[in-house]
Design a protein around this motif. Structure first.
Motif, short mmCIF file in Angstrom:
data_model
loop_
_atom_site.label_atom_id
_atom_site.label_comp_id
_atom_site.label_asym_id
_atom_site.label_seq_id
_atom_site.Cartn_x
_atom_site.Cartn_y
_atom_site.Cartn_z
N ARG A 34 8.69 -51.07 47.56
CA ARG A 34 8.86 -51.34 48.99
C ARG A 34 10.32 -51.31 49.42
N GLU A 35 11.25 -51.45 48.48
CA GLU A 35 12.67 -51.34 48.82
C GLU A 35 13.13 -49.89 48.86
N ASN A 36 12.56 -49.05 48.00
CA ASN A 36 12.90 -47.63 47.95
C ASN A 36 11.62 -46.85 47.65
N PRO A 37 10.84 -46.53 48.68
CA PRO A 37 9.53 -45.92 48.47
C PRO A 37 9.55 -44.64 47.64
N GLU A 38 10.64 -43.87 47.70
CA GLU A 38 10.69 -42.62 46.94
C GLU A 38 10.80 -42.87 45.43
N GLU A 39 11.05 -44.12 45.04
CA GLU A 39 11.07 -44.48 43.63
C GLU A 39 9.80 -45.22 43.21
N SER A 40 8.74 -45.04 43.97
CA SER A 40 7.44 -45.59 43.60
C SER A 40 6.96 -44.95 42.30
N ILE A 41 6.03 -45.62 41.63
CA ILE A 41 5.57 -45.19 40.31
C ILE A 41 4.06 -45.01 40.33
N VAL A 42 3.58 -43.94 39.71
CA VAL A 42 2.16 -43.75 39.43
C VAL A 42 1.94 -44.06 37.96
N PHE A 43 1.11 -45.05 37.69
CA PHE A 43 0.72 -45.36 36.32
C PHE A 43 -0.60 -44.68 36.01
N GLY A 44 -0.75 -44.21 34.78
CA GLY A 44 -1.99 -43.55 34.37
C GLY A 44 -2.34 -43.87 32.94
N THR A 45 -3.61 -44.17 32.69
CA THR A 45 -4.03 -44.48 31.32
C THR A 45 -4.20 -43.21 30.50
N ASP A 46 -3.80 -43.29 29.24
CA ASP A 46 -4.07 -42.25 28.23
C ASP A 46 -5.03 -42.89 27.24
N LYS A 47 -6.31 -42.55 27.39
CA LYS A 47 -7.41 -43.29 26.75
C LYS A 47 -7.66 -42.79 25.33
N ASP A 48 -7.07 -43.50 24.36
CA ASP A 48 -7.20 -43.11 22.97
C ASP A 48 -6.86 -44.31 22.10
N THR A 49 -7.28 -44.26 20.82
CA THR A 49 -6.88 -45.32 19.89
C THR A 49 -5.37 -45.41 19.79
N ASP A 50 -4.68 -44.27 19.90
CA ASP A 50 -3.23 -44.23 19.98
C ASP A 50 -2.86 -44.04 21.45
N GLY A 51 -3.26 -44.99 22.29
CA GLY A 51 -3.18 -44.80 23.73
C GLY A 51 -1.91 -45.33 24.35
N ALA A 52 -1.81 -45.13 25.67
CA ALA A 52 -0.59 -45.50 26.39
C ALA A 52 -0.90 -45.69 27.86
N ILE A 53 0.01 -46.39 28.53
CA ILE A 53 0.06 -46.42 29.98
C ILE A 53 1.29 -45.60 30.38
N TYR A 54 1.04 -44.41 30.92
CA TYR A 54 2.14 -43.53 31.33
C TYR A 54 2.64 -43.94 32.71
N ALA A 55 3.94 -43.78 32.92
CA ALA A 55 4.56 -43.96 34.23
C ALA A 55 5.09 -42.60 34.68
N PHE A 56 4.73 -42.21 35.89
CA PHE A 56 5.18 -40.94 36.47
C PHE A 56 5.94 -41.21 37.75
N ASP A 57 6.96 -40.38 38.02
CA ASP A 57 7.61 -40.45 39.32
C ASP A 57 6.85 -39.61 40.32
N LEU A 58 7.34 -39.52 41.54
CA LEU A 58 6.61 -38.81 42.59
C LEU A 58 6.70 -37.29 42.45
#
Length: 331
Positions: A34-58
């Protein structure tokens, strides 16, 4: 389910396609800076036993400093804003399910610090037929009480009480969990994964994949009675990810993935009536998410994010202004 969903629709190509994850994308969440909307983040699950929560920029690029790895099949993810902690401070949070560890995880955003002492176990009352394995999750922050809840679903479950609502009680280490109710009907046909909460109007929606979109009150003291089940006739097969676009005075839409058709169905937020369908170029979409907030010059009208086919291992971004009712559908 009826054949009305079988029409061929023109494709609306994505504005951005993210970089690939390692294994299998499933569900996104959008954190608005909310302070800098262009630096918002999209999080996405990588569904696996060796999984992750990825962070992506716009631009769809992986933000490695915000990406969290070494989780056991992270499934669904959600974010909430201004959640109260024990010292009367507030923070934005992210919640996701970690299926193979039978728990949910809670982290602060954007500093990505754990607030759960390693995770909260869920569905420990039964070890049969995958009933202890969490899948869907959404967050409800009550406008009435200010309390914050995780609403969690599972891989399989009973015909009644498929969902658990867990209050996140502030504690010295972040939060402790308190189960406040078990609710939600289940057809038994497939599974219930996608869950979305309309904080403002106070409703929970979940996709009973073979039967319809179920609707309940989000406030625990409003009772467990099902308000409605709708939409089944507009889906080819599985009813999947749910996103809720919110505008003033209750306006907006419930957007749901018509997975095997490769389209999205748009329902009116006020009365849940069907409005139209769109083809956004994804295939076999599980999760999706939307924000109506302006994200600066890149997405000034809001952003819709959808998981693309697990073989592609990515997410699609669409500027929300492009997701309008097709002219053909108005004739």
């Amino acid at each position: 389910m009826l054949a009305s969903c079988g029409q061929q629709l023109p494709e609306i190509a994505p504005d951005v396609v993210t970089e690939k994850t390692l294994h299998d994308t499933d569900d996104p969440a959008i954190w608005v800076n909310r302070e800098n909307p262009e630096e918002s983040i999209v999080f996405g699950t990588d569904k696996d036993t060796d999984g992750a929560i990825y962070a992506f920029d716009l631009d769809g690029k992986v933000i490695e400093a915000k990406t969290m790895r070494n989780f056991k099949r992270p499934n669904n993810v959600d974010v909430e804003y201004d959640v109260k902690l024990s010292d009367s401070t507030v923070t934005d949070i992210m919640i996701f399910t970690e299926r193979e560890r039978e728990q949910i995880r809670v982290f602060s955003v954007p500093d990505m610090k754990p607030l759960d002492n390693g995770g909260f176990k869920v569905f420990q009352d039964t070890r049969e037929n995958e009933m202890s394995l969490p899948m869907g999750v959404s967050i409800y922050k009550s406008p009435q009480s200010g309390k914050t809840y995780a609403i969690v679903g599972r891989k399989n479950g009973p015909k009644e009480g498929y969902l658990h609502q867990i209050e996140l009680v502030p504690s010295e280490k972040g939060f402790t969990p308190k189960l406040v109710r078990e609710f939600g009907l289940f057809s038994g046909k497939k599974e219930i994964e996608a869950i979305a909460v309309d904080d403002e109007l106070g409703f929970v929606y979940c996709s009973d994949e073979g039967d319809g979109i179920r609707k309940y009150y989000a406030e625990p003291d409003m009772g467990n009675k099902e308000i409605a089940i709708f939409g089944a006739e507009h889906f080819k097969d599985d009813i999947e990810g749910i996103a809720i676009s919110t505008y003033p005075d209750g306006k907006g839409q419930i957007i749901v993935s018509n997975q095997q058709q490769g389209t999205f169905n748009f329902f009116n937020r006020e009365d849940n009536s069907f409005e139209y369908a769109l083809n956004l170029g994804t295939t076999e979409t599980d999760g999706c998410e939307v924000t109506t907030a302006s994200l600066g010059d890149k997405f000034p009208n809001g952003l819709f994010v959808s998981m693309n086919d697990n073989g592609e291992k990515n997410f699609f971004y669409h500027d929300l202004s492009r997701l309008k009712k097709p002219v053909e559908a108005e004739k």
